[in-house]
Design an enzyme around this catalytic site. Structure first.
Site, PDB file in Angstrom:
ATOM      1  N   GLY A  21       1.831  -2.329   1.585  1.00 27.33           N
ATOM      2  CA  GLY A  21       2.059  -0.888   1.584  1.00 27.33           C
ATOM      3  C   GLY A  21       0.820  -0.159   2.052  1.00 27.33           C
ATOM      4  N   GLU A  22       0.939   1.155   2.037  1.00 30.73           N
ATOM      5  CA  GLU A  22      -0.162   2.003   2.469  1.00 30.73           C
ATOM      6  C   GLU A  22      -0.758   2.663   1.234  1.00 30.73           C
ATOM      7  OE1 GLU A  22      -2.640   3.479   5.352  1.00 30.73           O
ATOM      8  OE2 GLU A  22      -0.911   2.216   5.807  1.00 30.73           O
ATOM      9  N   PHE A  24      -4.012   5.140  -0.460  1.00 33.59           N
ATOM     10  CA  PHE A  24      -4.656   6.380  -0.049  1.00 33.59           C
ATOM     11  C   PHE A  24      -5.775   6.126   0.962  1.00 33.59           C
ATOM     12  CE2 PHE A  24      -7.877   9.754  -0.815  1.00 33.59           C
ATOM     13  CZ  PHE A  24      -7.139  10.799  -0.307  1.00 33.59           C
ATOM     14  N   PHE A  25      -6.526   5.040   0.754  1.00 32.92           N
ATOM     15  CA  PHE A  25      -7.688   4.765   1.601  1.00 32.92           C
ATOM     16  C   PHE A  25      -7.392   3.829   2.772  1.00 32.92           C
ATOM     17  CE2 PHE A  25      -9.530   6.033  -2.457  1.00 32.92           C
ATOM     18  CZ  PHE A  25     -10.499   6.941  -2.049  1.00 32.92           C
ATOM     19  N   GLY A  26      -6.309   3.097   2.687  1.00 37.04           N
ATOM     20  CA  GLY A  26      -5.998   2.154   3.758  1.00 37.04           C
ATOM     21  C   GLY A  26      -4.893   1.200   3.354  1.00 37.04           C
ATOM     22  N   GLU A  91      -4.976  -8.827  -8.978  1.00 39.31           N
ATOM     23  CA  GLU A  91      -3.872  -9.752  -9.188  1.00 39.31           C
ATOM     24  C   GLU A  91      -2.616  -9.159  -8.537  1.00 39.31           C
ATOM     25  OE1 GLU A  91      -3.443 -12.352 -13.063  1.00 39.31           O
ATOM     26  OE2 GLU A  91      -2.668 -10.342 -13.418  1.00 39.31           O
ATOM     27  N   LEU A  92      -1.797 -10.005  -7.944  1.00 41.13           N
ATOM     28  CA  LEU A  92      -0.578  -9.533  -7.277  1.00 41.13           C
ATOM     29  C   LEU A  92       0.599  -9.498  -8.254  1.00 41.13           C
ATOM     30  CD1 LEU A  92       0.771  -8.912  -4.384  1.00 41.13           C
ATOM     31  CD2 LEU A  92       1.583 -11.259  -4.540  1.00 41.13           C
ATOM     32  N   TYR A  93       1.344  -8.405  -8.211  1.00 44.13           N
ATOM     33  CA  TYR A  93       2.559  -8.311  -9.034  1.00 44.13           C
ATOM     34  C   TYR A  93       3.738  -8.199  -8.078  1.00 44.13           C
ATOM     35  CZ  TYR A  93      -1.127  -7.740 -12.309  1.00 44.13           C
ATOM     36  OH  TYR A  93      -2.278  -7.950 -13.008  1.00 44.13           O
ATOM     37  N   ASP A 137      -2.972  10.001 -13.937  1.00 48.41           N
ATOM     38  CA  ASP A 137      -1.935   9.825 -12.911  1.00 48.41           C
ATOM     39  C   ASP A 137      -0.856   8.855 -13.399  1.00 48.41           C
ATOM     40  OD1 ASP A 137      -0.696  10.321 -10.518  1.00 48.41           O
ATOM     41  OD2 ASP A 137      -2.126   9.218  -9.277  1.00 48.41           O
ATOM     42  N   ARG A 141       5.411   5.357 -10.251  1.00 50.18           N
ATOM     43  CA  ARG A 141       4.878   4.851  -8.979  1.00 50.18           C
ATOM     44  C   ARG A 141       3.554   4.119  -9.183  1.00 50.18           C
ATOM     45  NH1 ARG A 141       4.226  10.329  -8.942  1.00 50.18           N
ATOM     46  NH2 ARG A 141       2.071  10.947  -9.336  1.00 50.18           N
ATOM     47  N   ASN A 142       2.901   4.344 -10.317  1.00 50.55           N
ATOM     48  CA  ASN A 142       1.618   3.718 -10.611  1.00 50.55           C
ATOM     49  C   ASN A 142       1.696   2.611 -11.659  1.00 50.55           C
ATOM     50  OD1 ASN A 142       0.262   5.243  -8.720  1.00 50.55           O
ATOM     51  ND2 ASN A 142      -0.079   6.934 -10.159  1.00 50.55           N
ATOM     52  N   ASP A 155      -3.441   1.873 -10.661  1.00 50.74           N
ATOM     53  CA  ASP A 155      -3.912   3.071  -9.993  1.00 50.74           C
ATOM     54  C   ASP A 155      -4.878   3.899 -10.836  1.00 50.74           C
ATOM     55  OD1 ASP A 155      -4.256   4.999  -8.063  1.00 50.74           O
ATOM     56  OD2 ASP A 155      -2.180   4.833  -7.408  1.00 50.74           O
TER      57      ASP A 155
HETATM   58  P1  ATP Z   1      -1.922   6.320  -3.874  1.00 45.90           P
HETATM   59  O1  ATP Z   1      -3.147   6.915  -4.478  1.00 45.90           O
HETATM   60  O2  ATP Z   1      -1.328   7.085  -2.724  1.00 45.90           O
HETATM   61  O3  ATP Z   1      -0.886   5.900  -4.891  1.00 45.90           O
HETATM   62  P2  ATP Z   1      -3.396   3.936  -3.677  1.00 45.90           P
HETATM   63  O4  ATP Z   1      -4.594   3.969  -2.818  1.00 45.90           O
HETATM   64  O5  ATP Z   1      -3.589   4.055  -5.130  1.00 45.90           O
HETATM   65  O6  ATP Z   1      -2.364   4.980  -3.158  1.00 45.90           O
HETATM   66  P3  ATP Z   1      -1.581   1.893  -4.254  1.00 45.90           P
HETATM   67  O7  ATP Z   1      -0.442   2.834  -4.524  1.00 45.90           O
HETATM   68  O8  ATP Z   1      -2.250   1.272  -5.414  1.00 45.90           O
HETATM   69  O9  ATP Z   1      -2.636   2.608  -3.342  1.00 45.90           O
HETATM   70  O10 ATP Z   1      -1.117   0.728  -3.286  1.00 45.90           O
HETATM   71  C1  ATP Z   1      -0.316   0.922  -2.140  1.00 45.90           C
HETATM   72  C2  ATP Z   1       0.877  -0.027  -2.172  1.00 45.90           C
HETATM   73  O11 ATP Z   1       0.474  -1.363  -2.379  1.00 45.90           O
HETATM   74  C3  ATP Z   1       1.805   0.338  -3.313  1.00 45.90           C
HETATM   75  O12 ATP Z   1       2.986   0.793  -2.757  1.00 45.90           O
HETATM   76  C4  ATP Z   1       2.052  -0.934  -4.079  1.00 45.90           C
HETATM   77  O13 ATP Z   1       3.403  -1.280  -3.984  1.00 45.90           O
HETATM   78  C5  ATP Z   1       1.223  -1.996  -3.394  1.00 45.90           C
HETATM   79  N1  ATP Z   1       0.328  -2.621  -4.387  1.00 45.90           N
HETATM   80  C6  ATP Z   1      -0.865  -2.171  -4.800  1.00 45.90           C
HETATM   81  N2  ATP Z   1      -1.415  -2.988  -5.707  1.00 45.90           N
HETATM   82  C7  ATP Z   1      -0.543  -3.993  -5.899  1.00 45.90           C
HETATM   83  C8  ATP Z   1      -0.548  -5.178  -6.740  1.00 45.90           C
HETATM   84  N3  ATP Z   1      -1.576  -5.462  -7.546  1.00 45.90           N
HETATM   85  N4  ATP Z   1       0.520  -5.985  -6.687  1.00 45.90           N
HETATM   86  C9  ATP Z   1       1.559  -5.697  -5.868  1.00 45.90           C
HETATM   87  N5  ATP Z   1       1.619  -4.613  -5.067  1.00 45.90           N
HETATM   88  C10 ATP Z   1       0.583  -3.773  -5.060  1.00 45.90           C
END
Ligand code: ATP
Length: 280
Positions: A21-22, A24-26, A91-93, A137, A141-142, A155
């Protein structure tokens, strides 16, 4: 070894996979990390596309806070690579964000499971409450789904330590208005009590199968509604005992709201009763 030592990892030990996914930073990728003990761990790798010093510092601040956290319902930091290109490895979920999961699984999830998710998020927040950390936050979504019976709060991009009786005064404008307590909207005041309000909204989202809170309003209309006493309505699936907790989380006065440790007790009892009497 201190925490920063423990979380230093080598890029050579990581194989980067596809884009998840995308952020905030990349981009966020999945991947495999080979730990010093030889164990292969599935990871999520957060990258930072703008490598200027101040952006990098903001990006890494989330990992800085996560280093100190150790809880079964909080996303686990594996390590950080602090040289360009900077990476945060977690860690991946596999099941992804709770919000999406609720939509996908809406016809299979039981009320008991929904209460379990809320209880687990609440336990994570009670742990943060004990550390004087505000999350700021809290939303589906988090929250990430580790397994069908286990969710993890993630997050920490907006999280801050606050001294007791103090609060964090936000300067950023990228704020989730529809989740926020009135004092956060009005004065950008963030405390554990404002986290309790947000947790209430997150529970509402859970029982609404990830509908957006106040989707019928514009951001600019929310504060007027809250000040005239309007609150989110009870979602159809939400047990009345839980909705009554939510209305307490949404007390206008922050000091009247329950603490997370009190909420853990109430949710634990409701979860128990639901399992016993509905055996679902
Ligand atoms: P924002 O601040 O816009 O929410 P962010 O920089 O916090 O963005 P995340 O939302 O944490 O980024 O991550 C972006 C995407 O990557 C999310 O949609 C999420 O599904 C996926 N992701 C992030 N961390 C994990 C993880 N540990 N396991 C599985 N998926 C993840």
């Amino acid at each position: 070894t201190d925490n920063s030592e423990r979380h230093r990892i080598c890029r050579e030990d990581i194989v980067v996979g596809r884009i998840l996914g995308e952020g905030f930073f990349g981009e966020v990728h999945d991947g495999i990390y080979k730990s010093p003990t030889g164990e292969r761990i599935s990871v999520a790798i957060k990258t930072c596309k703008d490598c200027s010093a101040d952006v990098k510092e903001k990006f890494l601040s989330e990992a800085g806070l996560m280093k100190d956290l150790d809880h079964p319902h909080i996303v686990r930091l594996i390590g950080v690579i602090e040289v360009d290109p900077v990476w945060i490895v977690m860690e991946l979920y596999e099941h992804g964000e709770l919000g999406n999961y609720l939509v996908q699984q809406q016809y299979t999830l039981t009320i008991a499971t929904l209460i379990l998710y809320c209880l687990q998020i609440c336990k994570a927040l009670a742990y943060l409450e004990g550390l004087n950390m505000v999350h700021r936050d809290i939303a589906v979504r988090n929250v990430l789904v580790a397994s069908p019976k286990c969710v993890k709060l993630g997050d920490f991009g907006l999280s801050r330590y606050v001294d007791e009786h103090e609060y964090y005064k936000a300067s950023v404008s990228r704020l989730p208005i529809k989740w926020m307590a009135p004092e956060s909207i009005n004065f950008r005041r963030f405390t554990t009590a404002s986290d309790v309000w947000m947790f209430g909204v997150c529970v509402w989202e859970t029982f609404s199968m990830a509908q957006q809170p106040f989707f019928w309003l514009e951001n600019g209309q929310v504060i007027n509604q809250l000040e005239s006493g309007v609150r989110l309505p009870k979602p159809q699936l939400c047990p009345p005992a839980i909705y009554s907790l939510l209305t307490r989380c949404w007390a206008y006065e922050p000091n009247v709201r329950p603490s997370f440790s009190q909420l853990v007790c109430s949710l634990r009892y409701t979860h128990y009763c639901t399992r016993v009497f509905l055996s679902s």
